[in-house]
Design an enzyme around this catalytic site. Structure first.
Site, PDB file in Angstrom:
ATOM      1  N   ASP A  39       0.792  -1.234   0.000  1.00 21.91           N
ATOM      2  CA  ASP A  39       0.000   0.000   0.000  1.00 21.91           C
ATOM      3  C   ASP A  39       0.831   1.295   0.000  1.00 21.91           C
ATOM      4  OD1 ASP A  39      -2.267  -1.464  -0.070  1.00 21.91           O
ATOM      5  OD2 ASP A  39      -2.874  -1.091   2.003  1.00 21.91           O
ATOM      6  N   HIS A  77      30.175   3.602  -2.460  1.00 23.58           N
ATOM      7  CA  HIS A  77      28.733   3.882  -2.455  1.00 23.58           C
ATOM      8  C   HIS A  77      28.114   3.571  -1.086  1.00 23.58           C
ATOM      9  CE1 HIS A  77      28.339   3.870  -7.128  1.00 23.58           C
ATOM     10  NE2 HIS A  77      28.803   5.005  -6.641  1.00 23.58           N
ATOM     11  N   ASP A 117      28.531  12.983  -0.438  1.00 23.34           N
ATOM     12  CA  ASP A 117      28.260  12.974  -1.879  1.00 23.34           C
ATOM     13  C   ASP A 117      26.746  13.054  -2.009  1.00 23.34           C
ATOM     14  OD1 ASP A 117      27.822  12.385  -4.554  1.00 23.34           O
ATOM     15  OD2 ASP A 117      29.271  10.746  -4.631  1.00 23.34           O
ATOM     16  N   ASP A 140      25.267  16.886  -8.528  1.00 20.17           N
ATOM     17  CA  ASP A 140      26.043  15.782  -7.961  1.00 20.17           C
ATOM     18  C   ASP A 140      27.338  16.370  -7.389  1.00 20.17           C
ATOM     19  OD1 ASP A 140      27.251  13.368  -7.414  1.00 20.17           O
ATOM     20  OD2 ASP A 140      27.427  12.711  -9.492  1.00 20.17           O
ATOM     21  N   HIS A 168      38.088   4.642  -9.352  1.00 18.39           N
ATOM     22  CA  HIS A 168      36.960   4.982 -10.246  1.00 18.39           C
ATOM     23  C   HIS A 168      37.413   6.021 -11.250  1.00 18.39           C
ATOM     24  CE1 HIS A 168      36.389   8.783  -8.089  1.00 18.39           C
ATOM     25  NE2 HIS A 168      36.416   8.110  -6.943  1.00 18.39           N
ATOM     26  N   HIS A 170      31.440  11.537 -15.116  1.00 16.68           N
ATOM     27  CA  HIS A 170      30.415  10.935 -15.981  1.00 16.68           C
ATOM     28  C   HIS A 170      29.577  12.068 -16.546  1.00 16.68           C
ATOM     29  CE1 HIS A 170      27.820  11.637 -12.463  1.00 16.68           C
ATOM     30  NE2 HIS A 170      28.773  11.087 -11.740  1.00 16.68           N
ATOM     31  N   HIS A 192      23.935   9.672 -13.679  1.00 21.31           N
ATOM     32  CA  HIS A 192      24.890   9.112 -14.651  1.00 21.31           C
ATOM     33  C   HIS A 192      24.169   9.204 -15.983  1.00 21.31           C
ATOM     34  CE1 HIS A 192      26.968   6.558 -11.298  1.00 21.31           C
ATOM     35  NE2 HIS A 192      27.167   7.848 -11.167  1.00 21.31           N
ATOM     36  N   GLU A 250      35.335  14.370 -10.508  1.00 21.69           N
ATOM     37  CA  GLU A 250      35.280  13.839  -9.144  1.00 21.69           C
ATOM     38  C   GLU A 250      36.419  12.881  -8.802  1.00 21.69           C
ATOM     39  OE1 GLU A 250      32.095  10.931  -8.515  1.00 21.69           O
ATOM     40  OE2 GLU A 250      31.304  11.470 -10.478  1.00 21.69           O
ATOM     41  N   TYR A 268      41.382   6.926  -1.757  1.00 22.61           N
ATOM     42  CA  TYR A 268      40.797   6.139  -0.665  1.00 22.61           C
ATOM     43  C   TYR A 268      41.870   5.173  -0.171  1.00 22.61           C
ATOM     44  CZ  TYR A 268      37.077   7.918  -3.582  1.00 22.61           C
ATOM     45  OH  TYR A 268      36.296   8.741  -4.360  1.00 22.61           O
ATOM     46  N   ARG A 307      37.066  12.535  -1.568  1.00 25.18           N
ATOM     47  CA  ARG A 307      36.615  12.774  -2.940  1.00 25.18           C
ATOM     48  C   ARG A 307      36.157  14.227  -3.002  1.00 25.18           C
ATOM     49  NH1 ARG A 307      33.625   8.747  -3.608  1.00 25.18           N
ATOM     50  NH2 ARG A 307      31.496   9.446  -3.217  1.00 25.18           N
ATOM     51  N   GLU A 314      33.990  16.595  -5.761  1.00 24.60           N
ATOM     52  CA  GLU A 314      33.206  16.463  -7.004  1.00 24.60           C
ATOM     53  C   GLU A 314      32.463  17.747  -7.315  1.00 24.60           C
ATOM     54  OE1 GLU A 314      30.051  13.484  -6.856  1.00 24.60           O
ATOM     55  OE2 GLU A 314      30.002  13.445  -9.041  1.00 24.60           O
TER      56      GLU A 314
HETATM   57  N1  GLY Z   1      26.849  10.231  -6.731  1.00 24.46           N
HETATM   58  C1  GLY Z   1      27.242   9.232  -7.637  1.00 24.46           C
HETATM   59  C2  GLY Z   1      28.417   9.651  -8.377  1.00 24.46           C
HETATM   60  O1  GLY Z   1      29.116  10.531  -7.943  1.00 24.46           O
HETATM   61  O2  GLY Z   1      28.677   9.174  -9.445  1.00 24.46           O
HETATM   62 MN    MN Z   2      28.544  12.026  -6.592  1.00 23.22          MN
HETATM   63 MN    MN Z   3      29.216  11.698  -9.759  1.00 27.13          MN
END
Ligand code: GLY
Ligand code: MN
Ligand code: MN
Length: 444
Positions: free
Chosen positions: A39, A243, A260, A271, A350, A354, A361, A384, A388, A406, A408
């Protein structure tokens, strides 16, 4: 509230139809309502492709574009008005609203689609749809085609070709118009205020979710319906989980906290990541890592301009980070060899960014014909870089372990370089420490 003007949706439909082959039809479904639990529904979020072409915010709807159709090229199937349902669930545009408020040339009840759509497809050579991403809708498309096939003996002509719509549509979405950049700037500014607020509120003894609450407050106050993705508030070693989603640990004096988070305005994402000390003062090791990440981000900004390719920003961050890690004694060897061996990946695993747009993304090809895409004005992306240092990394001195940083920001490629949309949050060590010190002095 800043939003995409109606005329822009019409312009997008026209641009798409101009790229479609002659005698074709495009069909796109709205996002389904997602059930959260019995519901209870998730907050409704329109499908990005559907939103891009219509701005129509309701579920149970289908866009049909039929270039050259005499009785109108833009047909929208949607829910009928229903006073009883609207009393419980909210207003619906209905077919009249679809035409008067959303620019449809023609509108029909969604419950009539099985009767009407085969007739609209019949005689068209090609069907454009986003095949594969929505199996249930793909099945419906086949059912409508089979209705036409079953009437072949009466002279009905089923389409001969099925074409993926994604390529055309996603290439359009990659280039942001002035109106889109305006909305993205607004989302970025609200998110920047949210990050500032979280920095100001940070204290040992609070929890990660305490800072998430500060973010949510600014997002909603700015008019955002929801975050563009699940906010990450990761303190101490949690910052080394890329993440991280729990957001429930206590904030400890001496730790960093990585946030983030970004809000969404009119279905456009922001972002932002910032990393700052819980108690407002970086340690020597934290500062060294932080300033290295910042330097690598600046090197990336310098190569984001028309004519340079997509991967240059990433390559710039890799070079600065690898050289810096050698200088700090975290990597040993010759910089070019370490880059070739991807030694940096133990710390920076990473990519530097993006595409950014209606999806965080965002859609758009990163390579064309096997080559990295060349940047052009209007493309929006994140920058970004991060470092780490795993708490379990036995190859580095203990003092470095568990540090995760990080940084970004969101940028749009301009004619000569790029515009940073998210410059409203402090970034240098001195500026962050000053902002946090001022907030503490105010609170005292
Ligand atoms: N917040 C996801 C990324 O930075 O790609
Ligand atoms: Mn991000
Ligand atoms: Mn990002």
């Amino acid at each position: 509230m800043i939003h995409i003007p109606k005329a822009e949706y019409a312009r997008r439909r026209k641009a798409l139809m101009e790229q479609m082959e002659p005698n074709s039809i495009a069909i796109l479904p709205a996002a389904a309502v997602a059930i959260r639990n019995r519901d209870v529904e998730h907050v409704y979020r329109q499908d990005s492709d559907f939103q891009y072409l219509s701005g129509f915010p309701e579920p149970e709807a289908v866009i049909v574009l039929i270039p050259g159709r005499e009785y109108g090229e833009y047909v929208l199937f949607c829910r009928e008005r229903n006073p009883e349902r609207e009393l419980w669930d909210g207003l619906r545009a209905g077919q009249d609203g679809a035409i008067s408020d959303f620019g449809a040339d023609d509108a029909f009840p969604i419950t009539d689609i099985d009767d009407i759509l085969p007739g609209l497809i019949e005689g068209r050579d090609r069907v454009y749809s986003s095949m594969g991403s929505n199996p249930e809708f793909d099945r419906h498309v086949m059912e409508w085609i089979n209705v036409i096939r079953s009437k072949a003996h009466l002279g009905a002509q089923p389409p001969k070709e099925f074409v993926a719509l994604d390529h055309l549509l996603h290439d359009m979405r990659l280039y942001k118009s002035a109106a889109e950049v305006k909305v993205m700037r607004e989302a970025a500014q609200i998110s920047a205020r949210a990050h500032v607020r979280a920095m100001q509120a940070s204290r040992a003894g609070l929890y990660e979710f305490s800072l998430e609450a500060e973010l949510d407050y600014e997002f909603r106050k700015g008019g955002a319906k929801m975050p563009a993705y699940g906010s990450i508030v990761a303190s101490g070693r949690n910052a080394c989980i890329l993440h991280y989603q729990e957001n429930d640990a206590a904030l400890k004096d001496g730790d960093l906290v990585l946030i983030d988070a970004g809000c969404e305005i009119d279905c456009y994402a922001s972002d932002i990541t910032r990393t700052f000390p819980v108690s407002g003062k970086f340690s020597a090791e934290q500062k060294a890592i932080y300033e290295l990440v910042l330097k690598s981000q600046e090197a990336a900004f310098a190569v984001i301009k028309p004519g340079n390719h997509w991967n240059q920003a990433h390559e710039a961050t890799v070079r600065v980070i690898t050289a810096g890690l050698v200088e700090l004694g975290l990597l040993q060897g010759e910089v070019n060899e370490l880059i070739a061996a991807e030694a940096y990946k133990a710390f920076y695993m990473h990519r530097a960014g993006h595409w950014l747009g209606m999806d965080v993304h965002d859609v758009g090809e990163y390579k064309v014909g096997g080559e990295w895409r060349v940047l052009e004005a209007g493309m929006a992306l994140t920058v970004e870089p991060g470092i780490y240092i795993s708490p379990d990394n036995q190859n580095v001195a203990k003092k470095w372990r568990g540090i995760g940083v990080r940084i970004e920001d969101d940028v749009v490629v301009t004619k000569k370089g790029c515009e940073i949309l998210t410059g409203g949050v402090p970034k240098s060590v001195a500026d962050i420490e000053a902002l946090m010190a001022a907030a503490r002095a105010d609170a005292a």
